[in-house]
Design a protein around this motif. Structure first.
Motif, PDB file in Angstrom:
ATOM      1  N   SER A 152     -30.799  36.063  13.050  1.00  0.00           N
ATOM      2  CA  SER A 152     -32.023  36.665  12.536  1.00  0.00           C
ATOM      3  C   SER A 152     -32.229  36.389  11.050  1.00  0.00           C
ATOM      4  N   ASN A 153     -31.250  35.737  10.423  1.00  0.00           N
ATOM      5  CA  ASN A 153     -31.395  35.394   9.011  1.00  0.00           C
ATOM      6  C   ASN A 153     -32.559  34.440   8.799  1.00  0.00           C
ATOM      7  N   LEU A 154     -33.227  34.590   7.671  1.00  0.00           N
ATOM      8  CA  LEU A 154     -34.296  33.672   7.295  1.00  0.00           C
ATOM      9  C   LEU A 154     -33.674  32.316   6.978  1.00  0.00           C
ATOM     10  N   LYS A 155     -34.179  31.262   7.611  1.00  0.00           N
ATOM     11  CA  LYS A 155     -33.656  29.912   7.386  1.00  0.00           C
ATOM     12  C   LYS A 155     -34.372  29.310   6.175  1.00  0.00           C
ATOM     13  N   VAL A 156     -33.615  29.148   5.094  1.00  0.00           N
ATOM     14  CA  VAL A 156     -34.173  28.639   3.842  1.00  0.00           C
ATOM     15  C   VAL A 156     -33.674  27.217   3.615  1.00  0.00           C
ATOM     16  N   GLY A 157     -34.607  26.277   3.652  1.00  0.00           N
ATOM     17  CA  GLY A 157     -34.273  24.906   3.319  1.00  0.00           C
ATOM     18  C   GLY A 157     -34.383  24.723   1.816  1.00  0.00           C
ATOM     19  N   VAL A 158     -33.327  24.228   1.201  1.00  0.00           N
ATOM     20  CA  VAL A 158     -33.341  23.939  -0.233  1.00  0.00           C
ATOM     21  C   VAL A 158     -33.431  22.427  -0.369  1.00  0.00           C
ATOM     22  N   ILE A 159     -34.524  21.950  -0.966  1.00  0.00           N
ATOM     23  CA  ILE A 159     -34.732  20.506  -1.102  1.00  0.00           C
ATOM     24  C   ILE A 159     -34.542  20.110  -2.557  1.00  0.00           C
ATOM     25  N   PHE A 160     -33.735  19.067  -2.766  1.00  0.00           N
ATOM     26  CA  PHE A 160     -33.391  18.622  -4.119  1.00  0.00           C
ATOM     27  C   PHE A 160     -33.176  17.115  -4.131  1.00  0.00           C
ATOM     28  N   GLY A 161     -32.975  16.565  -5.318  1.00  0.00           N
ATOM     29  CA  GLY A 161     -32.830  15.110  -5.474  1.00  0.00           C
ATOM     30  C   GLY A 161     -34.159  14.537  -5.914  1.00  0.00           C
ATOM     31  N   GLY A 162     -34.679  13.605  -5.145  1.00  0.00           N
ATOM     32  CA  GLY A 162     -36.013  13.090  -5.405  1.00  0.00           C
ATOM     33  C   GLY A 162     -36.077  11.749  -6.085  1.00  0.00           C
ATOM     34  N   LEU A 163     -37.318  11.321  -6.278  1.00  0.00           N
ATOM     35  CA  LEU A 163     -37.593   9.984  -6.787  1.00  0.00           C
ATOM     36  C   LEU A 163     -37.768   9.935  -8.298  1.00  0.00           C
ATOM     37  N   SER A 164     -37.849  11.058  -8.941  1.00  0.00           N
ATOM     38  CA  SER A 164     -38.149  11.074 -10.372  1.00  0.00           C
ATOM     39  C   SER A 164     -36.889  10.851 -11.208  1.00  0.00           C
ATOM     40  N   ALA A 165     -37.108  10.643 -12.485  1.00  0.00           N
ATOM     41  CA  ALA A 165     -36.005  10.496 -13.432  1.00  0.00           C
ATOM     42  C   ALA A 165     -35.237  11.809 -13.599  1.00  0.00           C
ATOM     43  N   GLU A 166     -35.785  12.894 -13.066  1.00  0.00           N
ATOM     44  CA  GLU A 166     -35.147  14.210 -13.183  1.00  0.00           C
ATOM     45  C   GLU A 166     -34.298  14.564 -11.971  1.00  0.00           C
ATOM     46  N   ASN A 167     -33.904  13.555 -11.185  1.00  0.00           N
ATOM     47  CA  ASN A 167     -33.175  13.850  -9.950  1.00  0.00           C
ATOM     48  C   ASN A 167     -31.797  14.465 -10.194  1.00  0.00           C
ATOM     49  N   GLU A 168     -31.160  14.155 -11.315  1.00  0.00           N
ATOM     50  CA  GLU A 168     -29.852  14.763 -11.605  1.00  0.00           C
ATOM     51  C   GLU A 168     -30.002  16.259 -11.882  1.00  0.00           C
ATOM     52  N   VAL A 169     -31.038  16.628 -12.609  1.00  0.00           N
ATOM     53  CA  VAL A 169     -31.298  18.040 -12.887  1.00  0.00           C
ATOM     54  C   VAL A 169     -31.675  18.739 -11.587  1.00  0.00           C
ATOM     55  N   SER A 170     -32.438  18.059 -10.737  1.00  0.00           N
ATOM     56  CA  SER A 170     -32.816  18.615  -9.444  1.00  0.00           C
ATOM     57  C   SER A 170     -31.584  18.860  -8.574  1.00  0.00           C
ATOM     58  N   LEU A 171     -30.639  17.940  -8.582  1.00  0.00           N
ATOM     59  CA  LEU A 171     -29.398  18.101  -7.828  1.00  0.00           C
ATOM     60  C   LEU A 171     -28.655  19.351  -8.306  1.00  0.00           C
ATOM     61  N   ALA A 172     -28.520  19.500  -9.619  1.00  0.00           N
ATOM     62  CA  ALA A 172     -27.840  20.673 -10.174  1.00  0.00           C
ATOM     63  C   ALA A 172     -28.595  21.960  -9.838  1.00  0.00           C
ATOM     64  N   THR A 173     -29.919  21.899  -9.921  1.00  0.00           N
ATOM     65  CA  THR A 173     -30.747  23.070  -9.614  1.00  0.00           C
ATOM     66  C   THR A 173     -30.612  23.451  -8.145  1.00  0.00           C
ATOM     67  N   GLY A 174     -30.733  22.475  -7.259  1.00  0.00           N
ATOM     68  CA  GLY A 174     -30.607  22.727  -5.833  1.00  0.00           C
ATOM     69  C   GLY A 174     -29.246  23.276  -5.464  1.00  0.00           C
ATOM     70  N   ARG A 175     -28.206  22.715  -6.069  1.00  0.00           N
ATOM     71  CA  ARG A 175     -26.838  23.180  -5.824  1.00  0.00           C
ATOM     72  C   ARG A 175     -26.702  24.648  -6.225  1.00  0.00           C
ATOM     73  N   TYR A 176     -27.260  24.988  -7.379  1.00  0.00           N
ATOM     74  CA  TYR A 176     -27.175  26.355  -7.887  1.00  0.00           C
ATOM     75  C   TYR A 176     -27.934  27.325  -6.976  1.00  0.00           C
ATOM     76  N   ILE A 177     -29.152  26.975  -6.616  1.00  0.00           N
ATOM     77  CA  ILE A 177     -29.965  27.823  -5.743  1.00  0.00           C
ATOM     78  C   ILE A 177     -29.263  28.022  -4.403  1.00  0.00           C
ATOM     79  N   TYR A 178     -28.789  26.942  -3.821  1.00  0.00           N
ATOM     80  CA  TYR A 178     -28.103  26.999  -2.530  1.00  0.00           C
ATOM     81  C   TYR A 178     -26.889  27.921  -2.605  1.00  0.00           C
ATOM     82  N   SER A 179     -26.151  27.838  -3.697  1.00  0.00           N
ATOM     83  CA  SER A 179     -24.944  28.662  -3.840  1.00  0.00           C
ATOM     84  C   SER A 179     -25.262  30.145  -4.013  1.00  0.00           C
ATOM     85  N   LEU A 180     -26.461  30.466  -4.488  1.00  0.00           N
ATOM     86  CA  LEU A 180     -26.831  31.859  -4.723  1.00  0.00           C
ATOM     87  C   LEU A 180     -27.448  32.563  -3.510  1.00  0.00           C
ATOM     88  N   LEU A 181     -27.760  31.812  -2.457  1.00  0.00           N
ATOM     89  CA  LEU A 181     -28.369  32.438  -1.280  1.00  0.00           C
ATOM     90  C   LEU A 181     -27.400  33.445  -0.656  1.00  0.00           C
TER      91      LEU A 181
END
Length: 125
Positions: free
Chosen positions: A4-33
């Motif tokens: 019954s848990n809400l299924k939360v997809g965390v999407i990170f990475g991407g095509l931009s030059a900011e993909n490393e920051v996105s990876l760190a952000t996604g990792r952090y968000i995922y770990s806090l769920l």
């Protein structure tokens, strides 16, 4: 985890030059769920625009290059059209072009998948 848990997809990475920051952000968000309330499902958008459902061992990789070198072996290629079956909500951790400019928001809107952040118009502006 309960079904019954809400299924939360965390999407990170991407095509931009900011993909490393996105990876760190996604990792952090995922770990806090809170696993008593949410079932986290990590998705990585590679530099070619392909979406992958990734296991935890790829979420914790140091760089996007580390992740991308292991995608074929360790992750599951996923079509965007599969997202409504897999998640109840997308937490958008994509940054820069294609992540914050309305593009990915448009995909989520077309698929009728709720997502975090601003909508298409606000993102485009």
């Amino acid at each position: 985890m309960e079904s019954s848990n809400l299924k939360v997809g965390v999407i990170f990475g991407g095509l931009s030059a900011e993909n490393e920051v996105s990876l760190a952000t996604g990792r952090y968000i995922y770990s806090l769920l809170d696993s008593t309330k949410y079932s986290g499902i990590p998705f990585y958008l590679d530099k070619k625009g392909q979406l992958w459902q990734v296991p935890d061992k790829l979420v914790i990789q140091n760089t996007s290059l580390d992740v991308e070198l292991r995608l074929e072996k360790d992750a599951k290629k996923t079509r965007f059209e599969e997202l409504p079956e897999k998640v109840d909500l997308i937490f958008n951790a994509l940054l820069g072009k294609y992540g914050e400019d309305g593009c990915i928001q448009g995909i989520f809107e077309l698929l009728q998948v709720p997502y975090t952040g601003s909508g298409i118009l606000a993102s485009a502006i």
